[in-house]
Design a protein around this motif. Structure first.
Motif, short mmCIF file in Angstrom:
data_model
loop_
_atom_site.label_atom_id
_atom_site.label_comp_id
_atom_site.label_asym_id
_atom_site.label_seq_id
_atom_site.Cartn_x
_atom_site.Cartn_y
_atom_site.Cartn_z
N GLU A 101 16.36 31.40 -17.43
CA GLU A 101 15.76 30.30 -18.51
C GLU A 101 14.26 30.53 -18.46
O GLU A 101 13.78 30.23 -19.48
CB GLU A 101 16.40 28.93 -18.08
CG GLU A 101 17.60 28.72 -18.33
CD GLU A 101 18.12 27.34 -18.17
OE1 GLU A 101 17.16 26.43 -18.52
OE2 GLU A 101 19.27 26.79 -17.79
N TYR A 144 13.16 19.67 -13.36
CA TYR A 144 14.44 20.38 -14.01
C TYR A 144 15.52 19.95 -13.23
O TYR A 144 15.45 19.98 -11.90
CB TYR A 144 14.25 21.65 -13.95
CG TYR A 144 15.36 22.57 -14.23
CD1 TYR A 144 15.49 23.14 -15.73
CD2 TYR A 144 16.46 22.99 -13.36
CE1 TYR A 144 16.76 23.39 -16.26
CE2 TYR A 144 17.82 23.63 -13.98
CZ TYR A 144 17.66 23.94 -15.08
OH TYR A 144 18.89 24.35 -15.67
N PRO A 145 16.51 19.69 -13.82
CA PRO A 145 16.65 19.40 -15.37
C PRO A 145 16.08 18.23 -15.99
O PRO A 145 15.75 17.31 -14.95
CB PRO A 145 18.31 19.35 -15.56
CG PRO A 145 18.65 18.41 -14.18
CD PRO A 145 17.92 19.15 -12.98
N GLU A 167 14.63 25.78 -12.46
CA GLU A 167 15.34 26.34 -13.36
C GLU A 167 15.74 27.83 -13.01
O GLU A 167 15.22 28.64 -12.32
CB GLU A 167 14.75 26.37 -14.89
CG GLU A 167 13.77 27.47 -15.02
CD GLU A 167 12.30 27.11 -14.56
OE1 GLU A 167 11.41 28.05 -14.63
OE2 GLU A 167 12.26 25.88 -13.64
N THR A 215 12.93 23.56 -20.89
CA THR A 215 13.74 24.72 -20.99
C THR A 215 14.24 24.46 -22.59
O THR A 215 15.28 24.99 -22.94
CB THR A 215 14.60 24.74 -20.02
OG1 THR A 215 15.71 23.63 -19.84
CG2 THR A 215 13.97 25.11 -18.75
#
Length: 376
Positions: free
Chosen positions: A230, A151-152, A226, A197
């Motif tokens: 989320e 993530y991201p 995250e 996500t």
């Protein structure tokens, strides 16, 4: 493996159930202490079974494969006998460790080539040999080989990775059918939902995993950086799709608050290194907030570590004494903090189960979240 739902909360999606395997019953919701290399760090098996008392613990395929290696485990009669643990064990597939070794691994369709963090030697994990390794370890619940995305994560990468995880799942299932059990009990197999996500990817993956027809299902790729909101959003997307009559395992989660919020979303099983790792660093979790026992404010506080007295260490020692142990770098301090934290996590999920069955989980959860969200 058999799973029976025994109660549901009317104000949320929380549920209470029982999983039965060859090594006994697991009452859900459940937290699984992490025993990475065949031991929960800093805790004797007697303390683990008698004081902390989990129905199941977790071992790690990647680490056990490297040390002590599968041939030793086979000679011992499996991990249960090797570590003298007669309750349930779940092994993850090594997918998360592959993710964490990003500088030392190469992912291809065939599998993952990685460099050992111990001696720099090269190894390959494929869906097929990971199934064989988990057969050799002998856990009661074993996981599909997957890729855990960071993530991201770019949408196109997350999509490609998700589809590869699904193809790897098919290979795991196919090979598992050809790979006989090594010990005298069954092993339950859980596939893993991925998709980062992105709601549409999580929905696709949850549908694919649900259609695999496994006896239980897991959600991976969350709690990797995250925001909590989320995580909750993606968990809700997935639990709305995964079958209700099978246990749901959210991998690598999390804080006490994370656990309660995800129980409310319909999760049954959790694991995380946080209670042991944070305990070794002087952070204690309690029902009224977190304590950094290294702070000077505890230097002359001779009250019990935790008046709730969940485990014997909570009233056997004072905050001042525990702070002293950390100050002089005594191993006993880390052991006390670890036992306290694991005991608290077990109390939390068992109390959650009680309130689900009593019908007042939502109000209790909201009160607990507010209380625990404090620094003492």
């Amino acid at each position: 493996m058999h799973f029976k739902l025994e109660g549901k909360d009317e104000q949320s999606s929380a549920r209470a159930g029982t999983i039965k395997t060859g090594h006994g019953s697991i009452e859900t919701p459940i937290f699984m202490p992490v025993g990475t290399v065949g031991t929960v760090k800093g805790v004797h098996q007697r303390e683990l079974s008698e004081d902390i008392n989990p129905d199941i613990i977790l071992g790690n395929t990647y680490h056990l494969y490297l040390r002590p290696q599968t041939q030793i485990l086979i000679k011992a009669g499996g991990l249960h006998k090797f570590m003298n643990w007669d309750r349930n064990i779940l092994t993850d597939s090594g997918g998360y460790q592959v993710y964490s070794l990003s500088a030392n691994r190469k992912i291809k369709e065939e599998g993952v080539k990685f460099k050992s963090h111990i001696d720099g030697s090269y190894h390959v994990f494929t869906p097929e040999n990971v199934m064989e390794i988990q057969r050799a370890i002998g856990a009661d619940i074993i996981m599909a080989f997957d890729e855990c995305t960071p993530y991201p994560c770019d949408y196109n990468y997350a999509k490609r990775s998700m589809h590869m995880t699904h193809r790897w799942l098919d290979r795991c299932l196919s090979h598992l059918e050809k790979t006989p059990l090594k010990y005298d009990y069954e092993q339950a197999f859980f596939p893993i939902v991925q998709g980062s996500t992105y709601k549409d990817l999580r929905e696709q993956s949850a549908e694919y995993i649900a259609n695999a027809g496994a006896v239980g299902n897991a959600i991976g790729g969350l709690s990797v950086g995250e925001p909590a909101e989320e995580m909750y959003e993606m968990t809700a997307v997935v639990t709305n799709i995964l079958p209700e009559d099978k246990p749901r395992y959210l991998m690598g989660v999390g804080t006490p608050i994370n656990i309660l919020e995800n129980i409310a979303l319909g999760i049954d099983m959790f694991d995380c290194v946080m209670p042991t790792r944070n305990g070794r660093n002087g952070m204690l979790f309690t029902a009224h907030g977190t304590i950094n026992i290294k702070n000077k404010k505890w230097e002359d506080d001779f009250s019990a570590i935790d008046e709730m007295n969940i485990t014997w260490v909570d009233t056997a020692y004072s905050k001042a004494y525990l702070r002293h142990l950390f100050t002089v770098n005594e191993m006993l301090g880390r052991q006390i903090a670890t036992i306290h934290n694991l005991g608290f996590y077990m109390w939390l999920v068992r109390e959650a189960r009680k309130h689900i069955l009593d019908g007042d989980f939502r109000s209790w959860k909201d009160k607990m979240v507010k209380q625990m969200d404090k620094r003492l």
